[in-house]
Scaffold this motif. Structure first.
Motif, short mmCIF file in Angstrom:
data_model
loop_
_atom_site.label_atom_id
_atom_site.label_comp_id
_atom_site.label_asym_id
_atom_site.label_seq_id
_atom_site.Cartn_x
_atom_site.Cartn_y
_atom_site.Cartn_z
N ALA A 1 -27.71 -34.29 9.19
CA ALA A 1 -27.54 -33.71 10.34
C ALA A 1 -28.67 -34.10 11.42
O ALA A 1 -29.94 -33.78 10.92
CB ALA A 1 -26.94 -32.38 10.59
N ALA A 2 -28.50 -34.93 12.32
CA ALA A 2 -29.84 -35.28 13.13
C ALA A 2 -29.88 -34.09 14.11
O ALA A 2 -31.02 -33.86 14.44
CB ALA A 2 -29.40 -36.42 13.92
N GLU A 3 -28.66 -33.39 14.76
CA GLU A 3 -28.94 -32.25 15.45
C GLU A 3 -27.94 -31.35 15.06
O GLU A 3 -26.92 -31.47 14.41
CB GLU A 3 -28.84 -32.76 17.03
CG GLU A 3 -29.70 -33.78 17.50
CD GLU A 3 -29.15 -34.11 18.93
OE1 GLU A 3 -29.19 -33.20 19.60
OE2 GLU A 3 -29.42 -35.44 19.24
N VAL A 4 -28.12 -30.04 15.55
CA VAL A 4 -27.20 -28.78 15.48
C VAL A 4 -27.24 -28.06 16.58
O VAL A 4 -28.21 -27.54 17.23
CB VAL A 4 -27.13 -28.07 14.39
CG1 VAL A 4 -28.81 -27.29 14.12
CG2 VAL A 4 -26.43 -27.07 14.10
N GLU A 5 -25.87 -28.04 17.27
CA GLU A 5 -25.84 -27.35 18.56
C GLU A 5 -24.65 -26.29 18.88
O GLU A 5 -23.75 -26.72 18.01
CB GLU A 5 -25.80 -28.44 19.99
CG GLU A 5 -27.07 -29.22 19.88
CD GLU A 5 -28.25 -28.34 20.38
OE1 GLU A 5 -28.20 -27.39 20.85
OE2 GLU A 5 -29.40 -28.98 20.24
N LEU A 6 -24.52 -25.57 19.78
CA LEU A 6 -23.53 -24.62 20.19
C LEU A 6 -22.92 -25.40 21.35
O LEU A 6 -23.34 -25.66 22.35
CB LEU A 6 -23.78 -23.42 20.34
CG LEU A 6 -24.29 -22.64 19.13
CD1 LEU A 6 -24.58 -21.24 19.70
CD2 LEU A 6 -23.29 -22.63 17.91
N PHE A 7 -21.48 -25.57 21.48
CA PHE A 7 -20.74 -25.92 22.55
C PHE A 7 -19.55 -25.27 22.89
O PHE A 7 -18.90 -24.69 22.07
CB PHE A 7 -20.03 -27.54 22.05
CG PHE A 7 -21.03 -28.56 21.81
CD1 PHE A 7 -21.69 -29.29 22.78
CD2 PHE A 7 -21.59 -28.96 20.46
CE1 PHE A 7 -22.73 -30.29 22.65
CE2 PHE A 7 -22.25 -29.83 20.21
CZ PHE A 7 -23.02 -30.44 21.36
N THR A 8 -19.41 -25.18 24.20
CA THR A 8 -18.20 -24.28 24.39
C THR A 8 -17.03 -25.14 24.33
O THR A 8 -17.27 -26.23 24.00
CB THR A 8 -18.38 -24.00 26.15
OG1 THR A 8 -18.10 -25.46 26.74
CG2 THR A 8 -19.62 -23.37 26.51
N MET A 9 -15.83 -24.69 24.39
CA MET A 9 -14.53 -25.39 24.15
C MET A 9 -14.39 -26.42 25.24
O MET A 9 -13.84 -27.61 24.96
CB MET A 9 -13.32 -24.54 24.13
CG MET A 9 -13.41 -23.55 23.15
SD MET A 9 -13.46 -24.19 21.52
CE MET A 9 -15.37 -23.95 20.99
N ASP A 10 -14.75 -26.24 26.34
CA ASP A 10 -14.65 -27.38 27.39
C ASP A 10 -15.29 -28.43 26.98
O ASP A 10 -15.16 -29.72 27.27
CB ASP A 10 -14.92 -26.70 28.79
CG ASP A 10 -13.87 -25.91 29.48
OD1 ASP A 10 -12.89 -26.04 28.90
OD2 ASP A 10 -14.11 -24.99 30.36
N GLU A 11 -16.84 -28.18 26.71
CA GLU A 11 -17.84 -29.30 26.12
C GLU A 11 -17.02 -30.00 25.03
O GLU A 11 -17.32 -31.25 24.92
CB GLU A 11 -19.08 -28.88 25.91
CG GLU A 11 -19.63 -28.04 27.28
CD GLU A 11 -20.77 -27.30 26.99
OE1 GLU A 11 -21.84 -27.23 27.81
OE2 GLU A 11 -21.18 -26.86 25.67
N VAL A 12 -16.90 -29.32 24.08
CA VAL A 12 -16.63 -29.71 22.73
C VAL A 12 -15.52 -30.92 22.62
O VAL A 12 -15.48 -32.07 22.09
CB VAL A 12 -16.31 -28.81 21.53
CG1 VAL A 12 -14.94 -28.32 21.64
CG2 VAL A 12 -16.48 -29.40 20.25
#
Length: 261
Positions: free
Chosen positions: A139-150
């Motif tokens: 994994a290069a990055e780990v982030e949180l996304f909203t459903m609109d974003e994902v």
């Protein structure tokens, strides 16, 4: 080659999968302050990893650079559930989550490497369970996304489909259990409960304040906070004091046989 115990079974007669994997959809609900006398805004988010461009061996990584659910291949000595926990730890540094299995994804062509079968798991946890997340392994990055974003991202494999179906299970958990208590203080006002439920559910009675505040006090799993016979209130989120509530010990039990036809 035939098995010595079962000489009539020849494995070469059958097409076996090229890989067996586990993926994990981890959701949380984030609180954001929006102003005085207003309860925090609640937003459902999902944790994704960005796949490295190259493997540890220096080869091009399948679906490199795309966002994906944490996951990976299951070892022969592991169950799919065990592998899900291990991969989550290796790729994000997150451990100790209570995850649930919800589906198997086995459509041929879902992975360019061959016929790869994936076991899908999900969890919905408080944000504090994810504060120590870090990218590791492939994994290069780990982030949180909203459903609109994902759903605007270029997601790897068939992970869009997996996330969409995981959302259904999150909705079921919020609808049929008291999991909402994990995202509320021990004592809360009804608008806070409403905010948590609205992150996933879209029932009309939840959206209309008049209906929600009329119906919510009769929910069997919450009760008014009372001290010395006096209702306890707060103006934490409004100019006028509002009644405080808390979850009780009631465990919802839903049966299709209780329905009235």
């Amino acid at each position: 080659m035939s098995d010595t115990i079962f000489p009539n079974y020849d494995v070469s007669n059958y097409r076996t999968p090229d890989g067996y994997t586990s993926d994990i959809a981890v959701f949380t609900i984030i609180s954001t302050e929006v102003g005085p006398y207003k309860p925090p805004e609640k937003t459902l988010k999902i944790m994704l990893i960005k796949r490295t461009e190259k493997t540890k061996e220096g080869d091009l990584n399948i679906e490199g650079g795309k966002w994906a659910l944490p996951g990976g291949f299951i070892k022969p000595e592991e169950t799919a559930y065990d592998a899900a926990g291990r991969e989550l730890s290796e790729e994000t540094g997150i451990t100790g989550l209570k995850i649930k299995h919800f589906g198997v994804y086995d459509q041929f062509g879902r992975d360019k490497r061959g016929w790869i079968i994936s076991n899908a798991h999900y969890a919905i946890v408080p944000e504090n369970k994810l504060v120590n997340r870090r990218a590791a392994d492939d994994a290069a990055e780990v982030e949180l996304f909203t459903m609109d974003e994902v759903f605007k991202l270029d997601l790897a494999f068939d992970h869009r489909n997996i996330i969409e179906e995981a959302l259904w299970f999150i909705k079921k958990d919020l609808s049929l259990t008291t999991v909402a208590k994990n995202f509320l203080p021990k004592q809360f006002v009804l608008s806070e409960l409403q905010g948590v439920l609205l992150t996933v559910m879209d029932e009309p009675w939840l959206k209309l304040d008049a209906q929600f505040f009329r119906k919510a006090p009769s929910l069997p799993f919450i009760e008014k906070v009372v001290k010395d016979g006096e209702p306890q209130k707060t103006n934490r989120w409004s100019k006028n004091k509002a009644q405080l509530y808390r979850f009780n010990d009631y465990e919802p039990y839903v049966s299709i046989y209780n329905a009235k036809y």
